[in-house]
Design a protein around this motif. Structure first.
Motif, PDB file in Angstrom:
ATOM      1  N   TYR A 116     147.420  57.314 -44.731  1.00 18.82           N
ATOM      2  CA  TYR A 116     147.677  58.607 -44.618  1.00 18.82           C
ATOM      3  C   TYR A 116     149.262  58.935 -44.720  1.00 18.82           C
ATOM      4  O   TYR A 116     149.512  59.781 -45.377  1.00 18.82           O
ATOM      5  CB  TYR A 116     147.516  59.006 -43.071  1.00 18.82           C
ATOM      6  CG  TYR A 116     147.609  60.474 -42.803  1.00 18.82           C
ATOM      7  CD1 TYR A 116     147.334  61.542 -42.938  1.00 18.82           C
ATOM      8  CD2 TYR A 116     149.061  60.257 -41.717  1.00 18.82           C
ATOM      9  CE1 TYR A 116     148.162  62.674 -42.641  1.00 18.82           C
ATOM     10  CE2 TYR A 116     149.518  61.678 -41.208  1.00 18.82           C
ATOM     11  CZ  TYR A 116     148.872  62.919 -41.521  1.00 18.82           C
ATOM     12  OH  TYR A 116     149.518  63.742 -41.209  1.00 18.82           O
ATOM     13  N   ARG A 117     150.133  57.999 -44.274  1.00 14.15           N
ATOM     14  CA  ARG A 117     151.547  58.130 -44.383  1.00 14.15           C
ATOM     15  C   ARG A 117     151.847  57.966 -45.732  1.00 14.15           C
ATOM     16  O   ARG A 117     152.860  58.551 -46.192  1.00 14.15           O
ATOM     17  CB  ARG A 117     152.071  57.032 -43.335  1.00 14.15           C
ATOM     18  CG  ARG A 117     152.290  57.639 -41.898  1.00 14.15           C
ATOM     19  CD  ARG A 117     152.790  58.855 -41.607  1.00 14.15           C
ATOM     20  NE  ARG A 117     152.703  59.083 -39.866  1.00 14.15           N
ATOM     21  CZ  ARG A 117     152.889  60.241 -39.573  1.00 14.15           C
ATOM     22  NH1 ARG A 117     153.206  61.470 -40.443  1.00 14.15           N
ATOM     23  NH2 ARG A 117     152.848  60.582 -38.356  1.00 14.15           N
ATOM     24  N   THR A 118     151.513  57.020 -46.459  1.00 17.20           N
ATOM     25  CA  THR A 118     151.885  56.605 -47.843  1.00 17.20           C
ATOM     26  C   THR A 118     151.422  57.826 -48.632  1.00 17.20           C
ATOM     27  O   THR A 118     152.214  58.378 -49.782  1.00 17.20           O
ATOM     28  CB  THR A 118     151.367  55.383 -48.352  1.00 17.20           C
ATOM     29  OG1 THR A 118     150.044  55.316 -48.325  1.00 17.20           O
ATOM     30  CG2 THR A 118     152.069  54.301 -47.859  1.00 17.20           C
ATOM     31  N   GLU A 119     150.048  58.495 -48.504  1.00 15.50           N
ATOM     32  CA  GLU A 119     149.798  59.520 -49.339  1.00 15.50           C
ATOM     33  C   GLU A 119     150.471  60.678 -49.260  1.00 15.50           C
ATOM     34  O   GLU A 119     150.665  61.457 -50.119  1.00 15.50           O
ATOM     35  CB  GLU A 119     148.254  59.878 -48.873  1.00 15.50           C
ATOM     36  CG  GLU A 119     147.198  58.812 -49.343  1.00 15.50           C
ATOM     37  CD  GLU A 119     145.760  59.215 -48.734  1.00 15.50           C
ATOM     38  OE1 GLU A 119     144.924  58.487 -49.488  1.00 15.50           O
ATOM     39  OE2 GLU A 119     145.775  59.853 -47.807  1.00 15.50           O
ATOM     40  N   GLN A 120     151.338  60.934 -48.076  1.00 20.17           N
ATOM     41  CA  GLN A 120     152.110  62.029 -47.993  1.00 20.17           C
ATOM     42  C   GLN A 120     153.428  61.988 -48.811  1.00 20.17           C
ATOM     43  O   GLN A 120     154.016  62.897 -48.947  1.00 20.17           O
ATOM     44  CB  GLN A 120     152.710  61.983 -46.437  1.00 20.17           C
ATOM     45  CG  GLN A 120     151.597  62.531 -45.391  1.00 20.17           C
ATOM     46  CD  GLN A 120     152.188  62.831 -43.976  1.00 20.17           C
ATOM     47  OE1 GLN A 120     152.938  61.654 -43.418  1.00 20.17           O
ATOM     48  NE2 GLN A 120     151.945  63.603 -43.219  1.00 20.17           N
ATOM     49  N   LYS A 162     150.335  58.131 -35.173  1.00 22.51           N
ATOM     50  CA  LYS A 162     150.050  57.793 -36.479  1.00 22.51           C
ATOM     51  C   LYS A 162     151.170  57.190 -37.258  1.00 22.51           C
ATOM     52  O   LYS A 162     151.945  57.734 -38.145  1.00 22.51           O
ATOM     53  CB  LYS A 162     149.595  59.164 -37.371  1.00 22.51           C
ATOM     54  CG  LYS A 162     148.378  59.680 -36.862  1.00 22.51           C
ATOM     55  CD  LYS A 162     148.075  60.952 -37.941  1.00 22.51           C
ATOM     56  CE  LYS A 162     146.668  61.625 -37.527  1.00 22.51           C
ATOM     57  NZ  LYS A 162     146.603  61.926 -36.160  1.00 22.51           N
ATOM     58  N   TYR A 163     151.461  55.876 -36.852  1.00 26.81           N
ATOM     59  CA  TYR A 163     152.483  54.972 -37.362  1.00 26.81           C
ATOM     60  C   TYR A 163     152.299  54.838 -38.811  1.00 26.81           C
ATOM     61  O   TYR A 163     151.374  54.639 -39.158  1.00 26.81           O
ATOM     62  CB  TYR A 163     152.408  53.422 -36.370  1.00 26.81           C
ATOM     63  CG  TYR A 163     152.672  53.866 -35.076  1.00 26.81           C
ATOM     64  CD1 TYR A 163     153.740  53.528 -34.607  1.00 26.81           C
ATOM     65  CD2 TYR A 163     151.681  53.783 -34.064  1.00 26.81           C
ATOM     66  CE1 TYR A 163     154.280  53.602 -33.196  1.00 26.81           C
ATOM     67  CE2 TYR A 163     152.004  53.612 -32.642  1.00 26.81           C
ATOM     68  CZ  TYR A 163     152.990  53.704 -32.208  1.00 26.81           C
ATOM     69  OH  TYR A 163     153.305  53.919 -30.967  1.00 26.81           O
ATOM     70  N   ASP A 164     153.623  54.710 -39.458  1.00 32.12           N
ATOM     71  CA  ASP A 164     153.610  54.259 -40.704  1.00 32.12           C
ATOM     72  C   ASP A 164     153.238  52.790 -41.012  1.00 32.12           C
ATOM     73  O   ASP A 164     152.328  52.422 -42.049  1.00 32.12           O
ATOM     74  CB  ASP A 164     154.979  54.370 -41.130  1.00 32.12           C
ATOM     75  CG  ASP A 164     155.606  55.730 -41.325  1.00 32.12           C
ATOM     76  OD1 ASP A 164     155.562  56.430 -42.282  1.00 32.12           O
ATOM     77  OD2 ASP A 164     155.711  56.277 -40.117  1.00 32.12           O
ATOM     78  N   PHE A 165     153.375  51.757 -40.041  1.00 32.52           N
ATOM     79  CA  PHE A 165     152.630  50.616 -40.157  1.00 32.52           C
ATOM     80  C   PHE A 165     153.083  49.821 -38.933  1.00 32.52           C
ATOM     81  O   PHE A 165     153.693  50.374 -37.787  1.00 32.52           O
ATOM     82  CB  PHE A 165     153.372  49.597 -41.191  1.00 32.52           C
ATOM     83  CG  PHE A 165     154.858  49.713 -41.361  1.00 32.52           C
ATOM     84  CD1 PHE A 165     155.667  48.674 -40.883  1.00 32.52           C
ATOM     85  CD2 PHE A 165     155.262  50.670 -42.117  1.00 32.52           C
ATOM     86  CE1 PHE A 165     157.027  48.729 -40.926  1.00 32.52           C
ATOM     87  CE2 PHE A 165     156.825  50.498 -42.305  1.00 32.52           C
ATOM     88  CZ  PHE A 165     157.506  49.507 -41.868  1.00 32.52           C
ATOM     89  N   GLY A 166     152.459  48.677 -38.449  1.00 34.93           N
ATOM     90  CA  GLY A 166     152.649  47.766 -37.342  1.00 34.93           C
ATOM     91  C   GLY A 166     152.483  46.417 -37.285  1.00 34.93           C
ATOM     92  O   GLY A 166     152.089  45.909 -38.236  1.00 34.93           O
TER      93      GLY A 166
END
Length: 481
Positions: free
Chosen positions: A410-414, A363-367
């Motif tokens: 998903y990562r930014t929502e965290q 579940k990478y933050d970006f890519g």
């Protein structure tokens, strides 16, 4: 593909503070990865001593240089178009000289110089110190070329002229070249074998940047975590070093430690890492120092063991998972980003599903995601047929991008509800009433300006997000100012 290419920067011309005594004008444009932009700063520094100030006006230039990239086909087509444009101007201004620098130089030297006659000089990435001689050759009416790759050159003794930056963030090169013979990549052939820069010269540059008011540096290399200084020489020759050299060698974890201690108020980032060289001591050094950003760019390229082997990546899927687990265990709030190639030769639907399942695990933050395109000079270009249908490549790439967007959100929502330290870098693109800057995890954060200014470290409470940006409000200065 191994390196991050910022599309917004492509074709930027370099501007430096003019020296009143300099009478000649240099127009220099850069394409490709951040290493190329960093190299352009070195070139500007060398030529400033030869009487050149930079200009953004092509028509005024005495010397026009384009710093090239061989990583992607698009960059090559763009450079060719730019050379045609330069030559149209040259017809009006015949005294103008045109040169090609960087990764494309070696491969296209005879084409550009002899066949198409569209340039006057061609200079490889290890030959920039030879520019004064090469320019003299050209001024005497001869074509000039130096594309010899060096075993020693690191430009450690040249203080780069900074791109007209925000005055807040800067890049510091620590290695040149690469020893990883990934079959899709041309870097070892265009930039030579890997060698590391003297840590003392790196510290001097970092201290100088701090004295000039810079607040964040990024340590740069094709493969930073394989940094190894043992008194000079190629990384691959380390086994021949003396016992004393081995005992006093400085690896990447040691270098991180030295830089973090030298400037405890300065943020430190690094790029790019290679999974096979990302050792536990590097992760532990990151955890130990508050000022080392909690972010690792960790290119994987594929989730399939079969394709990884074909790419000559020296790690397996399982080893990559173990590395991710260690990072998450030692630095729980660390952000991780990826490079991914869709449609590498012989890739099947099963291989593609392996990539998607790997992405689900991490579940990478970006890519940074690409469809495979055959690059001349690479092992894959010579040995493998580009046999995946274009339609399949596009679809697979789209599926990878869609999954990444889901994970990015998903990562930014965290992060929503958290208060984070942000370094203000610039005005928000969308609103002149807002600042933008990054958190430690390299995510862009936007918040109202109030009375803060560029270069301030500010504590921001995150109130909302998109998949790429965090939105918040400042609650005060951080202790880092």
């Amino acid at each position: 593909m191994e390196k991050v290419i910022d599309e917004k920067q492509q074709g930027n011309s370099l501007v430096t503070t003019p020296k009143p005594e300099n009478s000649r004008k240099l127009f220099i444009e850069s394409y490709g990865c951040q290493m190329n932009f960093s190299d352009s700063e070195i070139v500007a520094s060398i030529l400033a001593k030869e009487g050149f100030n930079t200009t953004q006006n092509l028509e005024d230039a005495d010397l026009v240089l384009v710093n090239t990239c061989s990583i992607r086909e698009k960059a090559e087509q763009t450079v060719r178009k730019r050379l045609e444009k330069y030559n149209a101007v040259k017809r009006i201004n015949p005294k103008m000289k045109v040169g090609v620098l960087g990764c494309m130089a070696e491969r296209l030297k005879s084409k550009f110089l002899e066949e198409e006659k569209i340039v006057d000089l061609v200079v490889g990435p290890d030959a920039y110190k030879d520019l004064p001689n090469l320019i003299s050759e050209v001024e005497e009416g001869r074509n000039a070329v130096n594309v010899i790759l060096s075993k020693e050159e690191t430009y450690g003794d040249i203080s780069p002229v900074r791109l007209q930056s925000n005055g807040v963030t800067a890049f510091v090169s620590i290695t040149r070249g690469c020893d990883n013979m990934c079959t899709f990549c041309v870097v070892p052939f265009t930039r030579g074998r890997e060698r590391s820069r003297n840590p003392q010269s790196i510290l001097e540059e970092v201290n100088d940047l701090a004295a000039k008011g810079f607040k964040e540096i990024t340590l740069l290399g094709q493969n930073v975590d394989s940094y190894l200084w043992y008194g000079g020489g190629l990384k691959k020759d380390f086994e021949k070093a003396t016992e004393m050299q081995k005992a006093t060698a400085v690896n990447f974890a040691n270098l991180l430690d030295m830089v973090a201690k030298a400037q405890p108020k300065m943020r430190i980032r690094f790029s790019t890492s290679n999974p096979q060289d990302m050792t536990l001591d590097v992760i532990e050094a990151m955890a130990k120092h508050q000022n080392i950003c909690k972010y690792i760019h960790l290119p994987v390229q594929s989730g399939s063991d079969r394709i990884l082997k074909k790419m000559n990546r020296l790690h397996t899927r399982q080893e990559y998972f173990e590395l991710i687990d260690n990072i998450k265990k030692i630095i729980p709030d660390c952000a991780i980003s990826q490079d991914m190639i869709a449609g590498f030769p012989t890739e099947t639907e099963e291989d593609h599903q392996d990539t998607l399942s790997l992405m689900e695990y991490v579940k990478y933050d970006f890519g940074f995601m690409f469809a495979y395109s055959e690059r001349p000079g690479t092992m894959a270009g010579r040995k493998f047929e580009d046999d995946v249908l274009e339609a399949d490549k596009k679809r697979r790439l789209q599926e990878i991008i869609q999954l990444q967007q889901k994970h990015s959100l998903y990562r930014t929502e965290q992060q929503v509800g958290k208060t984070q330290e942000i370094l203000i870098e610039k005005e928000s693109k969308k609103s002149d009433q807002h600042w933008s800057g990054r958190n430690s995890q390299n995510t862009m954060v936007v918040f109202p300006k109030e009375n803060y200014k560029i270069g301030d470290f500010v504590m921001v409470k995150i109130t909302d997000c998109t998949s790429a940006t965090l939105i918040g409000e400042a609650i005060g200065y951080s202790d880092n100012n």
